[in-house]
Design an enzyme around this catalytic site. Structure first.
Site, short mmCIF file in Angstrom:
data_model
loop_
_atom_site.label_atom_id
_atom_site.label_comp_id
_atom_site.label_asym_id
_atom_site.label_seq_id
_atom_site.Cartn_x
_atom_site.Cartn_y
_atom_site.Cartn_z
N PHE A 1 0.87 -1.17 0.00
CA PHE A 1 0.00 0.00 0.00
C PHE A 1 0.91 1.23 0.00
O PHE A 1 1.89 1.28 0.72
CB PHE A 1 -0.91 -0.01 1.24
CG PHE A 1 -2.11 0.86 1.09
CD1 PHE A 1 -3.22 0.41 0.39
CD2 PHE A 1 -2.14 2.12 1.63
CE1 PHE A 1 -4.35 1.21 0.25
CE2 PHE A 1 -3.25 2.94 1.50
CZ PHE A 1 -4.36 2.48 0.80
N LEU B 1 -0.79 -3.29 8.29
CA LEU B 1 -1.32 -4.20 9.30
C LEU B 1 -0.89 -5.64 9.07
O LEU B 1 -0.90 -6.45 10.00
CB LEU B 1 -2.85 -4.11 9.36
CG LEU B 1 -3.40 -2.84 9.98
CD1 LEU B 1 -4.93 -2.82 9.90
CD2 LEU B 1 -2.94 -2.67 11.42
N ALA C 1 4.34 2.84 4.43
CA ALA C 1 3.92 4.21 4.73
C ALA C 1 2.43 4.23 5.03
O ALA C 1 1.64 3.62 4.31
CB ALA C 1 4.23 5.13 3.55
N GLU D 1 -8.98 11.01 6.08
CA GLU D 1 -10.02 11.78 6.76
C GLU D 1 -10.69 11.01 7.89
O GLU D 1 -11.57 11.54 8.56
CB GLU D 1 -11.08 12.21 5.74
CG GLU D 1 -10.52 13.16 4.70
CD GLU D 1 -11.57 13.57 3.68
OE1 GLU D 1 -12.76 13.23 3.87
OE2 GLU D 1 -11.19 14.21 2.70
N HIS E 1 -8.95 5.70 10.83
CA HIS E 1 -8.20 4.54 10.35
C HIS E 1 -6.69 4.76 10.43
O HIS E 1 -5.94 3.83 10.74
CB HIS E 1 -8.63 4.21 8.92
CG HIS E 1 -8.08 2.93 8.39
ND1 HIS E 1 -8.44 1.70 8.89
CD2 HIS E 1 -7.18 2.69 7.40
CE1 HIS E 1 -7.79 0.76 8.24
NE2 HIS E 1 -7.02 1.33 7.33
#
Length: 175
Positions: A24, A59, A82, A87, A90
């Protein structure tokens, strides 16, 4: 007083390093990985002694790191990735849980784990820090692998009462 002081050892020759990279934020992870691999090479780690695996996100780093640590094939591990603030809440969950997993694995297994998971507010901040963090993690992994080896208790089969390796020269008279 003349304490025994272990100095940092950045000689990576003979060390086996495992790297787990979160996919990610791929561009950031790739920059971290490239800088990390380059620095490991500069420190003397043979590329054949480095294993790189990737996982979907931060995770998932913990599971791969735990498996690698449990194999005892590695002198140190490196976590790269990273987490960029969005917003929602999370960001905090992923940041905190991934950091906790990384620390827990190191403490429970005794295998040093360099935490290279960037936690930043913007993509620009991540890009600015990626290469530096990757290189830093290589140095941390090598230094901590050498420190862990230096602190490893030596087995003395010949004479358990041999005190030649003690840090102080005074005999313990049992008081």
């Amino acid at each position: 007083m003349n304490p025994y002081i272990l100095t940092p050892d950045l000689n990576g020759e003979g060390l086996h390093i495992g790297i787990v990279r979160a996919r990610f934020n791929e561009e950031i992870g790739q920059a971290q990985l490239q800088a990390c691999l380059e620095e490991l090479g500069k420190l003397g780690v043979d590329e054949r002694d480095v294993m790189v695996v990737s996982v979907p996100g931060a995770l998932e780093l913990g599971v791969a790191l735990a498996r690698m640590a449990e194999s005892y094939e590695f002198d140190a591990l490196i976590a790269l990735g990273a987490v960029i603030r969005g917003e929602t809440y999370h960001f905090e969950v992923v940041s905190n849980e991934s950091a906790a997993a990384i620390s827990r694995i190191a403490l429970e297994t005794g295998i040093p784990v360099a935490n290279g998971v960037l936690t930043v507010d913007t993509d620009e901040q991540a890009q600015a820090r990626a290469a530096g963090k990757g290189a830093d993690c290589a140095q941390v992994a090598v230094e901590m692998a050498n420190l862990a080896a230096a602190l490893e208790p030596e087995e003395d089969d010949e004479d358990e009462d041999d005190e030649d390796e003690d840090f102080d020269d005074e005999e313990d008279d049992g008081r």
